[in-house]
Design an enzyme around this catalytic site. Structure first.
Site, mmCIF file in Angstrom:
data_model
loop_
_atom_site.group_PDB
_atom_site.id
_atom_site.type_symbol
_atom_site.label_atom_id
_atom_site.label_comp_id
_atom_site.label_asym_id
_atom_site.label_seq_id
_atom_site.Cartn_x
_atom_site.Cartn_y
_atom_site.Cartn_z
ATOM 1 N N ASN A 118 0.864 -1.190 0.000
ATOM 2 C CA ASN A 118 0.000 0.000 0.000
ATOM 3 C C ASN A 118 0.898 1.237 0.000
ATOM 4 O O ASN A 118 1.497 1.569 1.020
ATOM 5 C CB ASN A 118 -0.875 -0.039 1.266
ATOM 6 N N TRP A 119 0.996 1.878 -1.150
ATOM 7 C CA TRP A 119 1.903 3.029 -1.269
ATOM 8 C C TRP A 119 1.340 4.275 -0.596
ATOM 9 O O TRP A 119 2.038 5.254 -0.417
ATOM 10 C CB TRP A 119 2.172 3.346 -2.751
ATOM 11 N N GLU A 125 -6.907 4.415 7.961
ATOM 12 C CA GLU A 125 -6.707 5.850 7.687
ATOM 13 C C GLU A 125 -7.949 6.435 7.022
ATOM 14 O O GLU A 125 -8.293 7.596 7.253
ATOM 15 C CB GLU A 125 -5.455 6.047 6.812
ATOM 16 N N GLY A 168 2.321 2.091 10.741
ATOM 17 C CA GLY A 168 3.241 3.212 10.588
ATOM 18 C C GLY A 168 3.899 3.643 11.888
ATOM 19 O O GLY A 168 4.506 4.707 11.974
ATOM 20 N N SER A 181 3.483 -2.283 10.354
ATOM 21 C CA SER A 181 4.934 -2.251 10.558
ATOM 22 C C SER A 181 5.606 -3.587 10.226
ATOM 23 O O SER A 181 6.552 -4.010 10.901
ATOM 24 C CB SER A 181 5.278 -1.804 11.981
ATOM 25 N N GLU A 191 -5.316 -5.297 10.484
ATOM 26 C CA GLU A 191 -4.329 -4.242 10.691
ATOM 27 C C GLU A 191 -4.617 -3.533 12.016
ATOM 28 O O GLU A 191 -5.436 -2.603 12.061
ATOM 29 C CB GLU A 191 -4.398 -3.226 9.552
ATOM 30 N N HIS A 217 -9.479 0.841 4.929
ATOM 31 C CA HIS A 217 -8.201 1.060 5.636
ATOM 32 C C HIS A 217 -8.457 2.004 6.812
ATOM 33 O O HIS A 217 -9.264 2.926 6.723
ATOM 34 C CB HIS A 217 -7.174 1.663 4.664
HETATM 35 C C1 PEP Z 1 -0.787 -0.034 6.037
HETATM 36 O O1 PEP Z 1 -0.958 1.167 5.948
HETATM 37 O O2 PEP Z 1 -1.589 -0.804 5.487
HETATM 38 C C2 PEP Z 1 0.381 -0.519 6.783
HETATM 39 C C3 PEP Z 1 0.403 -1.755 7.153
HETATM 40 O O3 PEP Z 1 1.363 0.404 7.023
HETATM 41 P P1 PEP Z 1 2.823 0.117 7.673
HETATM 42 O O4 PEP Z 1 3.335 -1.152 7.079
HETATM 43 O O5 PEP Z 1 3.641 1.302 7.303
HETATM 44 O O6 PEP Z 1 2.612 -0.009 9.143
#
Ligand code: PEP
Length: 252
Positions: free
Chosen positions: A9-10, A100, A176, A215, A170, A98
């Site tokens: 996921n960019w 976010e 993050g 992460s 998640e 997601h």
């Molecule tokens: C994500 O945003 O889906 C995610 C897993 O981010 P990160 O790997 O940076 O924690």
């Protein structure tokens, strides 16, 4: 035997020329890769047409995903991007729900249910994200929160529709932040998610891929992926570095 999937996921990162470089690096690094892991990248909307064309022309073994889509089919919805538009650009997957988007854009379950249907009707697969916040885990409410997210959206599907869904667990506190769930925490929740899905859909639950996100990096991926209910990862930060992303793919 369930599918193995690593999806990057960019988020809102890279300008198009940087995205093109990243895809070319991935092409180089995966050229010789003999792997049964499905590799997916989810660049920003603005990159999808160009990168989709490149992936198609070069026959790269990487599938394209979008990070979101509209909850309406088409029409007067300024600023929105429909599932059909994404399909037309070569997307095979769409990330939905997601944290976010739930947190900053008030994404709600009703809208997510509509989006999931639109994505499935276009022949694409939703990557449906669930996960609890830190305070919810601290209050020991994480199972309840995740079960509710599943019931509010996925329970409204039919079994044949569910077969197109990929779930990503998640934990919001791990996204993050550098704080990863332990592999035992991930396995415990993934097994629970499979049970909750199984309560409604029976054997369909055995087939649904459940990815871990939060992460995830080359140093912890193999430990997390070794767990029996973890079928891969949704990778944020580390997917912006081609070497790291491919190292995670190779961790299976
Ligand atoms: C994500 O945003 O889906 C995610 C897993 O981010 P990160 O790997 O940076 O924690």
């Amino acid at each position: 035997m369930r599918r193995k999937i690593v999806a990057g996921n960019w988020k809102m990162n890279t300008l198009l020329p940087e995205g093109e470089v990243l895809v070319k690096q991935l092409e180089f690094l995966t050229e010789e890769l003999e792997s049964d892991v499905e590799i997916i990248i989810a660049p920003p909307f603005t990159h999808l047409a160009v990168l989709g064309k490149y992936i198609k022309e070069t026959k790269m073994k990487i599938a394209l995903a979008a990070q979101n889509c509209a909850d309406q089919e088409k029409g007067a919805f300024t600023g929105e991007v429909s599932a059909a538009m994404l399909r037309n650009l070569g997307c095979k997957f769409v990330i939905l729900g997601h944290s976010e988007r739930r947190e900053y854009y008030a994404e709600n379950n009703e809208s997510l249910y509509k989006k999931i249907n639109l994505v499935i009707n276009e022949g694409m697969q939703p990557i449906f994200c669930v996960g609890e916040k830190l305070e919810e885990r601290q209050a020991n409410r994480h199972f309840e929160v995740v079960a509710q997210q599943i019931k509010d959206v996925l329970y409204r599907l039919r079994g044949v529709e569910l077969d197109n869904v990929i779930v990503a667990y998640e934990p919001v506190w791990a996204i993050g932040t550098g704080m990863t769930a332990t592999s035992d925490q991930a396995e415990e929740m993934h097994a629970y998610i499979r049970r909750v899905i199984g309560d409604k859909f029976g054997e369909h639950a055995d087939r649904i891929p459940i990815l871990y996100g939060g992460s995830c990096k080359p140093s912890n991926a193999s430990e997390i992926f070794s767990k029996s209910n973890v079928d891969g990862g949704l990778i944020g930060g580390a997917s912006l570095d081609a070497q790291d992303f491919v190292a995670i793919v190779k961790s299976f």
